[in-house]
Scaffold this motif. Structure first.
Motif, PDB file in Angstrom:
ATOM      1  N   LEU A  78      12.540 -10.633   2.897  1.00  0.00           N
ATOM      2  CA  LEU A  78      11.780 -10.281   1.706  1.00  0.00           C
ATOM      3  C   LEU A  78      10.285 -10.219   2.020  1.00  0.00           C
ATOM      4  N   ALA A  79       9.825 -11.134   2.866  1.00  0.00           N
ATOM      5  CA  ALA A  79       8.414 -11.112   3.275  1.00  0.00           C
ATOM      6  C   ALA A  79       8.069  -9.792   3.957  1.00  0.00           C
ATOM      7  N   PHE A  80       8.953  -9.310   4.813  1.00  0.00           N
ATOM      8  CA  PHE A  80       8.693  -8.056   5.523  1.00  0.00           C
ATOM      9  C   PHE A  80       8.735  -6.862   4.577  1.00  0.00           C
ATOM     10  N   LEU A  81       9.630  -6.890   3.583  1.00  0.00           N
ATOM     11  CA  LEU A  81       9.672  -5.823   2.585  1.00  0.00           C
ATOM     12  C   LEU A  81       8.369  -5.766   1.798  1.00  0.00           C
ATOM     13  N   LEU A  82       7.869  -6.933   1.415  1.00  0.00           N
ATOM     14  CA  LEU A  82       6.618  -6.976   0.660  1.00  0.00           C
ATOM     15  C   LEU A  82       5.436  -6.540   1.513  1.00  0.00           C
ATOM     16  N   ARG A  83       5.453  -6.913   2.788  1.00  0.00           N
ATOM     17  CA  ARG A  83       4.375  -6.478   3.687  1.00  0.00           C
ATOM     18  C   ARG A  83       4.369  -4.954   3.819  1.00  0.00           C
ATOM     19  N   SER A  84       5.571  -4.365   3.926  1.00  0.00           N
ATOM     20  CA  SER A  84       5.644  -2.910   4.071  1.00  0.00           C
ATOM     21  C   SER A  84       5.172  -2.196   2.803  1.00  0.00           C
ATOM     22  N   ALA A  85       5.184  -2.905   1.683  1.00  0.00           N
ATOM     23  CA  ALA A  85       4.694  -2.331   0.431  1.00  0.00           C
ATOM     24  C   ALA A  85       3.196  -2.581   0.223  1.00  0.00           C
ATOM     25  N   GLY A  86       2.568  -3.279   1.160  1.00  0.00           N
ATOM     26  CA  GLY A  86       1.132  -3.519   1.069  1.00  0.00           C
ATOM     27  C   GLY A  86       0.736  -4.846   0.473  1.00  0.00           C
TER      28      GLY A  86
ATOM     29  N   ARG B  82      11.756   3.839   1.147  1.00  0.00           N
ATOM     30  CA  ARG B  82      12.571   4.953   1.596  1.00  0.00           C
ATOM     31  C   ARG B  82      11.808   5.798   2.608  1.00  0.00           C
ATOM     32  N   THR B  83      12.568   6.428   3.513  1.00  0.00           N
ATOM     33  CA  THR B  83      11.929   7.261   4.524  1.00  0.00           C
ATOM     34  C   THR B  83      11.491   8.599   3.943  1.00  0.00           C
ATOM     35  N   ASP B  84      12.090   9.009   2.816  1.00  0.00           N
ATOM     36  CA  ASP B  84      11.708  10.252   2.167  1.00  0.00           C
ATOM     37  C   ASP B  84      10.364  10.048   1.467  1.00  0.00           C
ATOM     38  N   SER B  85       9.331  10.709   1.987  1.00  0.00           N
ATOM     39  CA  SER B  85       7.982  10.493   1.466  1.00  0.00           C
ATOM     40  C   SER B  85       7.825  10.978   0.033  1.00  0.00           C
ATOM     41  N   LYS B  86       8.767  11.827  -0.434  1.00  0.00           N
ATOM     42  CA  LYS B  86       8.668  12.336  -1.792  1.00  0.00           C
ATOM     43  C   LYS B  86       9.070  11.288  -2.832  1.00  0.00           C
ATOM     44  N   LEU B  87       9.810  10.278  -2.389  1.00  0.00           N
ATOM     45  CA  LEU B  87      10.268   9.249  -3.308  1.00  0.00           C
ATOM     46  C   LEU B  87       9.287   8.070  -3.313  1.00  0.00           C
ATOM     47  N   PRO B  88       8.972   7.531  -4.473  1.00  0.00           N
ATOM     48  CA  PRO B  88       8.017   6.416  -4.533  1.00  0.00           C
ATOM     49  C   PRO B  88       8.632   5.137  -3.985  1.00  0.00           C
ATOM     50  N   ASN B  89       7.787   4.293  -3.431  1.00  0.00           N
ATOM     51  CA  ASN B  89       8.221   2.980  -2.977  1.00  0.00           C
ATOM     52  C   ASN B  89       8.466   2.108  -4.206  1.00  0.00           C
ATOM     53  N   PRO B  90       9.688   1.577  -4.380  1.00  0.00           N
ATOM     54  CA  PRO B  90       9.961   0.777  -5.587  1.00  0.00           C
ATOM     55  C   PRO B  90       9.143  -0.506  -5.652  1.00  0.00           C
ATOM     56  N   LEU B  91       8.523  -0.912  -4.524  1.00  0.00           N
ATOM     57  CA  LEU B  91       7.680  -2.107  -4.524  1.00  0.00           C
ATOM     58  C   LEU B  91       6.195  -1.756  -4.586  1.00  0.00           C
ATOM     59  N   GLU B  92       5.910  -0.537  -4.976  1.00  0.00           N
ATOM     60  CA  GLU B  92       4.523  -0.082  -5.026  1.00  0.00           C
ATOM     61  C   GLU B  92       3.664  -0.991  -5.906  1.00  0.00           C
ATOM     62  N   PHE B  93       4.256  -1.541  -6.970  1.00  0.00           N
ATOM     63  CA  PHE B  93       3.497  -2.389  -7.892  1.00  0.00           C
ATOM     64  C   PHE B  93       3.025  -3.690  -7.244  1.00  0.00           C
ATOM     65  N   MET B  94       3.584  -4.029  -6.047  1.00  0.00           N
ATOM     66  CA  MET B  94       3.167  -5.243  -5.347  1.00  0.00           C
ATOM     67  C   MET B  94       2.052  -4.987  -4.341  1.00  0.00           C
ATOM     68  N   LYS B  95       1.582  -3.771  -4.260  1.00  0.00           N
ATOM     69  CA  LYS B  95       0.519  -3.445  -3.312  1.00  0.00           C
ATOM     70  C   LYS B  95      -0.732  -4.265  -3.616  1.00  0.00           C
ATOM     71  N   SER B  96      -1.299  -4.871  -2.573  1.00  0.00           N
ATOM     72  CA  SER B  96      -2.519  -5.689  -2.640  1.00  0.00           C
ATOM     73  C   SER B  96      -2.331  -7.009  -3.389  1.00  0.00           C
TER      74      SER B  96
END
Length: 396
Positions: free
Chosen positions: A91-99, A55-69
């Motif tokens: 899906l690959a791009f979504l995961l990349r944006s989540a780290g 989401r563009t709202d920085s106050k909201l967590p990224n729902p894919l945060e658990f996939m970081k690294s």
């Protein structure tokens, strides 16, 4: 599996003038409605995979945060402008944006250089997705070290034994198998024998999931793993255009001008890779008969045009040659327009008045282009088969 009715099978070999009459009535009335109420229409309710989009709202967590690294390996049976590979790329791009660290493998490639593959691979590389050879040691090492392996389509199952060999059992517990197909010839042991042992399967609709559950049990004697239904969704880029009235107007004017279509003309489109199973031949025959009917009955309707998006004359397929010959023989070259395969369907959705979905092949699934058209508030004319497969969606 959903089957055609007997009546539809009997009519399939004929072009359907009555259907085109209904189409003309529907489209004309809908256009009047859309042009007067487009600002007040409610957006169709589409279950959107892009709910995972950060989401563009920085106050909201990224729902894919658990996939970081996390390391994710994606295995696609091919790399083309068809639904399965493009969905996996998104899906690959979504995961990349989540780290996430994302690695892409294409199991089957043509022996000669391919412009589409070159373009799509570079698109992935530009977005930070690694592209590796399907049969090298790098592929094996990545599969063994990955936190998640995504197999895209049933055919991708052939990669497991061919490449991983004795290491396949080590990798199966972290495999998510994303299945799109319903065609009977995919139900072969060599494709799906490992299916019961993967972590889970992801399927596009409840209809397809139920079909796979029954067919694998009855024909192959195997059990589906834990299966999740995730409906197709529209990309963020397409939705941004669909919700921007100025962008849509500019695209409509540009595309129509390039085709020689006036703003008041009625433009019908079929947007699929050109192949017999997608029904472009029936679409063009029906379009021609509608022109003849209008002329015979002296009907007062806007000038009609048809656009076939998904052409590929470089492939020189017999089917596409037949389509073009038909247009030439009927002398409707000024009314029918062929457009090459493209990733950018938004300009054509913005420019047309009616989308026609006419998939005819046995096992054809509910096309994503249908919900993309819904996002543009377009009327969608579908065949019986397509409509049955889309019964779980809100179509209007």
């Amino acid at each position: 599996m959903v089957k055609h009715s007997q009546a539809w099978l009997a009519m399939r070999s004929k072009t359907c003038a009555l259907t085109l009459l209904a189409l003309l009535s529907l489209s004309t009335l809908t256009l009047l409605f859309l042009r007067t109420t487009s600002d007040s229409c409610t957006q169709p309710q589409v279950r959107n995979l892009d709910a995972l989009q950060p989401r563009t709202d920085s106050k909201l967590p990224n729902p894919l945060e658990f996939m970081k690294s996390k390391l994710v390996l994606m295995v696609s049976h091919e790399l083309s402008l068809s639904g399965g590979p493009l969905l996996l790329m998104e899906l690959a791009f979504l995961l990349r944006s989540a780290g996430s660290d994302v690695v892409w493998i294409t199991n089957q490639k043509p022996p000669k250089p391919d412009d589409v593959i070159y373009t799509l691979e570079n698109k992935m590389l530009d977005r930070g997705v690694q592209v590796v050879d399907a049969r090298g040691e790098k592929a094996v090492d990545t599969a063994r070290n990955a936190d998640l392996v995504i197999l895209n389509t049933a055919v991708a199952g052939k990669w497991l034994d061919a490449v991983l060999k004795e290491k396949v059992l080590e990798v199966l517990p972290k495999v998510l198998w994303w299945i799109h197909e319903m065609r009977g010839h995919y139900f072969k042991v060599e494709y799906v024998k490992h299916l019961p042992f993967v972590a889970g399967a992801m399927i596009d609709s409840h209809t397809t999931a139920e079909y796979w559950k029954n067919r694998t049990r009855e024909r192959l004697g195997i059990k589906m793993p834990e299966t999740y239904v995730v409906h197709l969704g529209n990309s963020k880029e397409l939705m941004e255009v669909a919700e921007d009235s100025v962008a849509k107007r500019v695209l409509r004017e540009h595309v129509r001008q390039s085709l020689g279509v006036r703003n008041d003309d009625l433009l019908f489109a079929i947007i699929n890779s050109v192949s017999r199973g997608k029904g472009q031949d029936l679409f063009l025959r029906s379009f021609y008969e509608s022109l003849m009917l209008i002329q015979e009955k002296k009907l007062q309707v806007p000038s009609l045009h048809a656009i076939v998006v998904g052409s590929d004359m470089n492939a020189q397929t017999k089917f596409e040659t037949e389509l073009r010959q038909f247009v030439m023989e009927k002398k409707i070259q000024d009314r029918v327009h062929f457009v090459n395969k493209t990733l950018a369907v938004a300009p054509y959705l913005a420019s047309i008045d009616v989308l026609v979905q006419n998939s005819q092949a046995r096992g054809e699934c509910f096309g994503r282009i249908t919900i993309e058209a819904m996002a543009f508030r377009l009327p969608v004319l579908v065949s019986i088969r397509e409509l049955q497969l889309g019964a779980q969606w809100r179509l209007w």
